[in-house]
Motif scaffolding. Structure first.
Motif, PDB file in Angstrom:
ATOM      1  N   LYS A  44     -55.001 -59.434 -23.081  1.00 53.84           N
ATOM      2  CA  LYS A  44     -55.641 -60.644 -22.718  1.00 53.84           C
ATOM      3  C   LYS A  44     -56.029 -61.684 -23.652  1.00 53.84           C
ATOM      4  N   SER A  45     -55.363 -61.444 -25.013  1.00 53.15           N
ATOM      5  CA  SER A  45     -56.028 -62.287 -26.290  1.00 53.15           C
ATOM      6  C   SER A  45     -55.798 -63.611 -25.973  1.00 53.15           C
ATOM      7  N   LYS A  46     -56.627 -64.442 -26.327  1.00 50.74           N
ATOM      8  CA  LYS A  46     -56.293 -65.891 -26.587  1.00 50.74           C
ATOM      9  C   LYS A  46     -56.135 -66.248 -28.113  1.00 50.74           C
ATOM     10  N   LYS A  47     -56.093 -65.492 -28.906  1.00 53.79           N
ATOM     11  CA  LYS A  47     -55.747 -65.845 -30.449  1.00 53.79           C
ATOM     12  C   LYS A  47     -54.331 -65.932 -30.367  1.00 53.79           C
ATOM     13  N   SER A  48     -53.952 -66.776 -31.507  1.00 61.79           N
ATOM     14  CA  SER A  48     -52.716 -66.998 -31.947  1.00 61.79           C
ATOM     15  C   SER A  48     -52.220 -65.884 -32.399  1.00 61.79           C
ATOM     16  N   TRP A  49     -50.692 -65.712 -32.361  1.00 62.77           N
ATOM     17  CA  TRP A  49     -50.027 -64.645 -33.058  1.00 62.77           C
ATOM     18  C   TRP A  49     -50.377 -64.106 -34.374  1.00 62.77           C
ATOM     19  N   ARG A  65     -53.605 -62.432 -34.320  1.00 62.99           N
ATOM     20  CA  ARG A  65     -53.516 -61.107 -33.604  1.00 62.99           C
ATOM     21  C   ARG A  65     -52.892 -60.206 -34.188  1.00 62.99           C
TER      22      ARG A  65
END
Length: 93
Positions: A66-71, A74
């Motif tokens: 569920k991460s909203k960070k960019s790859w 991440r």
């Protein structure tokens, strides 16, 4: 010249991937990150697999659903040496 075994039976449990190459074994465990407690359990689990496979180095790959960070934000890599002298590379994404 190598062999990849998935869901290799390692004693009581299963390790996700065991790679045997050039006479060495590489234990890789893949997990979904739920919370910090799940990380602790995953570390203990891979250490058990490493013991059963008689290796001192292993890789734990942890996915965050569920991460909203960019790859690029991440992807993480850390190396931990535990008190037994075994090395675990923790790759997060």
């Amino acid at each position: 010249g190598g062999m990849v075994t998935n869901e290799f039976a390692a004693g009581l449990g299963y390790t996700d991937i065991l790679i045997t190459y050039a006479g060495r074994k590489y234990v890789i465990e893949v997990k979904l990150k739920e919370n910090e407690r799940s990380r602790e359990k995953s570390m203990a689990q891979i250490l058990g697999y490493m013991d059963r496979c008689l290796v001192n180095e292993g890789w734990l790959v942890v996915f965050r659903r569920k991460s909203k960070k960019s790859w690029s934000e991440r992807i993480t890599w850390s190396t931990e040496v535990v008190e037994t002298g075994q090395t675990i590379h923790v790759v997060g994404c």
